[in-house]
Design an enzyme around this catalytic site. Structure first.
Site, PDB file in Angstrom:
ATOM      1  N   SER A  30      92.003  -9.075  81.112  1.00 51.97           N
ATOM      2  CA  SER A  30      93.301  -9.534  81.613  1.00 51.97           C
ATOM      3  C   SER A  30      94.196  -8.366  81.972  1.00 51.97           C
ATOM      4  CB  SER A  30      93.987 -10.428  80.588  1.00 51.97           C
ATOM      5  OG  SER A  30      94.088  -9.769  79.355  1.00 51.97           O
ATOM      6  N   HIS A  40      88.814 -13.805  85.747  1.00 50.47           N
ATOM      7  CA  HIS A  40      89.828 -13.864  84.707  1.00 50.47           C
ATOM      8  C   HIS A  40      90.293 -15.289  84.432  1.00 50.47           C
ATOM      9  CE1 HIS A  40      94.202 -12.979  83.372  1.00 50.47           C
ATOM     10  NE2 HIS A  40      93.415 -13.018  82.330  1.00 50.47           N
ATOM     11  N   GLU A  92      91.117 -16.319  88.146  1.00 51.19           N
ATOM     12  CA  GLU A  92      91.343 -15.274  89.147  1.00 51.19           C
ATOM     13  C   GLU A  92      90.011 -14.569  89.414  1.00 51.19           C
ATOM     14  OE1 GLU A  92      95.974 -14.021  88.290  1.00 51.19           O
ATOM     15  OE2 GLU A  92      94.436 -13.116  87.045  1.00 51.19           O
ATOM     16  N   ASN A 146      99.618 -12.655  85.635  1.00 55.85           N
ATOM     17  CA  ASN A 146     100.371 -11.813  84.707  1.00 55.85           C
ATOM     18  C   ASN A 146     101.356 -10.901  85.435  1.00 55.85           C
ATOM     19  OD1 ASN A 146      99.248 -13.004  82.514  1.00 55.85           O
ATOM     20  ND2 ASN A 146      97.642 -11.472  82.249  1.00 55.85           N
TER      21      ASN A 146
HETATM   22  P1  NAI Z   1      88.139 -12.395  70.604  1.00 56.48           P
HETATM   23  O1  NAI Z   1      88.474 -11.301  69.667  1.00 56.48           O
HETATM   24  O2  NAI Z   1      88.465 -13.793  70.219  1.00 56.48           O
HETATM   25  O3  NAI Z   1      86.578 -12.349  70.934  1.00 56.48           O
HETATM   26  C1  NAI Z   1      85.900 -11.183  71.265  1.00 56.48           C
HETATM   27  C2  NAI Z   1      84.442 -11.355  70.856  1.00 56.48           C
HETATM   28  O4  NAI Z   1      83.706 -10.279  71.381  1.00 56.48           O
HETATM   29  C3  NAI Z   1      84.245 -11.339  69.348  1.00 56.48           C
HETATM   30  O5  NAI Z   1      83.466 -12.438  68.980  1.00 56.48           O
HETATM   31  C4  NAI Z   1      83.549 -10.016  69.082  1.00 56.48           C
HETATM   32  O6  NAI Z   1      82.645 -10.077  67.983  1.00 56.48           O
HETATM   33  C5  NAI Z   1      82.811  -9.802  70.377  1.00 56.48           C
HETATM   34  N1  NAI Z   1      82.522  -8.413  70.695  1.00 56.48           N
HETATM   35  C6  NAI Z   1      83.327  -7.335  70.544  1.00 56.48           C
HETATM   36  N2  NAI Z   1      82.708  -6.232  71.006  1.00 56.48           N
HETATM   37  C7  NAI Z   1      81.480  -6.616  71.454  1.00 56.48           C
HETATM   38  C8  NAI Z   1      80.385  -5.953  72.061  1.00 56.48           C
HETATM   39  N3  NAI Z   1      80.428  -4.650  72.286  1.00 56.48           N
HETATM   40  N4  NAI Z   1      79.306  -6.663  72.412  1.00 56.48           N
HETATM   41  C9  NAI Z   1      79.258  -8.007  72.192  1.00 56.48           C
HETATM   42  N5  NAI Z   1      80.270  -8.691  71.621  1.00 56.48           N
HETATM   43  C10 NAI Z   1      81.370  -8.006  71.264  1.00 56.48           C
HETATM   44  O7  NAI Z   1      88.831 -12.006  71.992  1.00 56.48           O
HETATM   45  P2  NAI Z   1      89.294 -12.967  73.184  1.00 56.48           P
HETATM   46  O8  NAI Z   1      90.691 -13.377  72.959  1.00 56.48           O
HETATM   47  O9  NAI Z   1      88.258 -13.984  73.414  1.00 56.48           O
HETATM   48  O10 NAI Z   1      89.319 -11.940  74.410  1.00 56.48           O
HETATM   49  C11 NAI Z   1      88.148 -11.457  74.993  1.00 56.48           C
HETATM   50  C12 NAI Z   1      88.455 -10.872  76.352  1.00 56.48           C
HETATM   51  O11 NAI Z   1      89.117 -11.840  77.164  1.00 56.48           O
HETATM   52  C13 NAI Z   1      89.338  -9.632  76.375  1.00 56.48           C
HETATM   53  O12 NAI Z   1      88.944  -8.814  77.422  1.00 56.48           O
HETATM   54  C14 NAI Z   1      90.703 -10.229  76.653  1.00 56.48           C
HETATM   55  O13 NAI Z   1      91.603  -9.316  77.214  1.00 56.48           O
HETATM   56  C15 NAI Z   1      90.340 -11.316  77.648  1.00 56.48           C
HETATM   57  N6  NAI Z   1      91.318 -12.394  77.755  1.00 56.48           N
HETATM   58  C16 NAI Z   1      91.886 -12.930  76.633  1.00 56.48           C
HETATM   59  C17 NAI Z   1      92.825 -13.948  76.754  1.00 56.48           C
HETATM   60  C18 NAI Z   1      93.450 -14.534  75.535  1.00 56.48           C
HETATM   61  O14 NAI Z   1      94.496 -15.207  75.679  1.00 56.48           O
HETATM   62  N7  NAI Z   1      92.886 -14.370  74.340  1.00 56.48           N
HETATM   63  C19 NAI Z   1      93.208 -14.474  78.070  1.00 56.48           C
HETATM   64  C20 NAI Z   1      92.476 -13.908  79.181  1.00 56.48           C
HETATM   65  C21 NAI Z   1      91.593 -12.883  79.008  1.00 56.48           C
END
Ligand code: NAI
Length: 506
Positions: free
Chosen positions: A125, A146, A158, A196
């Site tokens: 994001s 996104h 997006e 954003n």
């Molecule tokens: P989260 O922390 O809930 O999930 C991330 C997951 O990735 C975890 O299960 C973790 O164990 C896993 N992980 C971390 N490093 C890893 C690796 N090297 N290989 C495999 N798995 C790995 O995070 P969330 O909120 O789901 O965000 C994930 C992505 O989505 C980020 O890039 C974030 O910026 C983007 N994003 C998040 C939004 C939100 O509102 N939470 C909205 C839009 C995009």
């Protein structure tokens, strides 16, 4: 290279199965893809599959999906033993931690596993798609995809082209989005993409006016919801997203645009973040919470009616104010100048009460401004200047509240509350179009679906009148001298030409 994203045997790799990855996996599976779930934390991918299965089961219970379709989608979710299981994937989307080095290293690792024609997309994001792709052997196959949280409810995505992204990638992601029942909007790889970026106007301008002492948090929220039609006030929204998330985003977008004054963050959020007043999740932000309920201070009561002599400035907005004043029982004077006992009402666009009173050569002690831009049928905003006497302020408050409609009294501000915040949103939206980050239609689609605003910024500008929005910004720029209010050239040219703000460049 190309990818038929509609192929029935499409294998979709989902790396990172947290909040976002689960949602994306769910819609990919319901969209008919075979989904391979990968996560670096042991057991996380299986938990995600169970979670998605539960969600699909609930959808079936509610009748939103047939039991057969839910069962088939659940059957398409595969928990990977490791990254190597992604070898057969046609598309891999990553939603791992938001860290450029970690994402780059993941993509390098992926490239050693998947075939050379596998499309790789990031759900980032805030990071640059170009810089994530820069670490890859084949950066041309990398794009941004996104989604918004919670994915199953936010039906927009997006699709972002990095500088090196090849056209087939955006085309395939667009088809894939539609296959999953989503509205794709195409954006250039720029800070904040569309949503954003477009969302900068709301919170930042609200914080700016609160910082100037124009109104308090609760009144600002009230006016923006009741008069301008937002579902949530900016401070309710900041409390929901939490300041530990939103303040860094405000700083990051500001810095990534090299201190663009339109995005200048506020010391208010920095200070409240330092104090731990994060929002709903800590029980106290701009509001105090009891459970999920915000304890908003009640609106200040009005003096309850007034019926004296009123002189109203003969502008377009003034005519509407005069008609309302008559309806509410005041005697509206018809002379060129107010009599000695008249309340003077002005209805400026972008001007503060001080400037409007002086421009019309009125006695500022008897002058009060009324916001005409969002109609006068609902919530009304009245604004004093530093020397408006309490008696006349109360007279205006009493008169405009005589029919029981809510009235908010604010201190002097170029553009009241709603004018300046909505003009800021429209101006940012116009500048996104000017920078060719997205098409005018996609900007409006992304904002209505991604931010839930009552209208897209360009259509909203058309509805209010491009010329009026330009007038608001020009007056604000003139009065404050602050370049954050300089009108986008997109807005300026279209308003001057008298055409829709949705008019693309010829
Ligand atoms: P989260 O922390 O809930 O999930 C991330 C997951 O990735 C975890 O299960 C973790 O164990 C896993 N992980 C971390 N490093 C890893 C690796 N090297 N290989 C495999 N798995 C790995 O995070 P969330 O909120 O789901 O965000 C994930 C992505 O989505 C980020 O890039 C974030 O910026 C983007 N994003 C998040 C939004 C939100 O509102 N939470 C909205 C839009 C995009």
């Amino acid at each position: 290279m190309s990818l038929d994203a509609n192929r029935s045997d499409l294998v979709f790799g989902m790396v990172g199965t947290g909040a976002m990855g689960r949602g994306i996996a769910q819609i990919a599976a319901t969209g008919g893809c075979t989904v391979i779930l990968v996560d670096s934390r042991a057991g996380a991918a299986a938990e995600a599959r169970d979670h998605v299965a539960k969600m699909l089961g609930k959808l079936a219970e509610k009748g939103k999906l047939t039991p057969e379709a839910a069962a088939a989608a659940i059957g398409r979710l595969k928990v990977a033993a490791g990254m190597a299981d992604l070898a057969s994937a046609h598309v891999v989307v990553e939603a791992i931690v938001e860290d450029i080095a970690v994402k780059q290293s993941l993509l390098r690792e992926l490239e050693a596993i998947v075939s050379d024609d596998c499309l790789i997309a990031s759900n980032t994001s805030s990071l640059s798609v170009t810089s994530i792709a820069a670490a890859c052997r084949l950066p041309g196959r990398v794009g941004g995809f996104h989604f918004f949280n919670p994915v199953p409810l936010m039906k927009v995505v997006e699709v972002i082209d990095g500088i090196m992204t090849e056209p087939w990638v955006g085309e395939a992601l667009t088809v894939l989005a539609r296959r999953m029942g989503y509205v794709p909007v195409k954006a250039k790889d720029t800070p904040g993409f569309i949503v954003n970026h477009a969302g900068r106007g709301y919170g930042t301008e609200a914080l700016k006016l609160v910082g100037e002492g124009v109104a308090d948090f609760a009144d600002t929220d009230r006016v923006l919801k009741d008069a301008a039609g937002f579902r949530m006030g900016p401070f309710e929204l900041l409390d929901l997203t939490a300041l530990d998330v939103s303040h860094p985003v405000m700083e990051s977008i500001y810095d990534q645009y090299y201190q663009e004054p339109r995005f200048r963050p506020s010391p208010i959020t920095r200070q409240r973040l330092t104090a731990g007043l994060l929002g709903r999740k800590t029980g106290r932000g701009f509001y105090v919470y009891e459970g999920d309920r915000a304890m908003a201070p009640p609106p200040k009561p009005g003096p309850g009616g007034w019926a004296g002599s009123v002189w109203v400035v003969p502008s377009e907005g003034g005519l509407a104010v005069a008609a309302l004043a008559t309806k509410l029982g005041a005697t509206v004077e018809t002379g060129d100048r107010p009599s000695a006992q008249a309340l003077c009402l002005v209805a400026p666009l972008g001007e503060d009460c001080t400037t409007a009173a002086l421009r019309h050569d009125l006695d500022p002690r008897r002058t009060v401004a009324v916001d005409p831009l969002f109609g006068l049928d609902g919530h009304r905003t009245v604004m004093t200047n530093p020397v408006t006497e309490a008696k006349w302020r109360d007279a205006a408050h009493g008169l405009l509240g005589a029919d029981g409609k809510p009235v908010t009294v604010i201190h002097d501000s170029p553009g009241f509350i709603a004018q300046r915040v909505v003009a800021a949103i429209i101006n940012v939206g116009c500048d996104i179009a000017q920078q060719r980050i997205a098409t005018p239609d996609d900007i409006d689609r992304a904002v209505t679906l991604g931010l839930g605003y009552p209208a897209g910024p360009l259509a909203w500008g058309d509805k209010l009148g491009g010329g009026k929005v330009l007038a608001v910004l020009q007056a604000m720029l003139e009065i404050t001298g602050d370049p954050r209010y300089r009108p986008s050239l997109w807005l300026k040219r279209r308003a001057m030409l008298g055409v829709s703000l949705l008019t693309p460049e010829g």
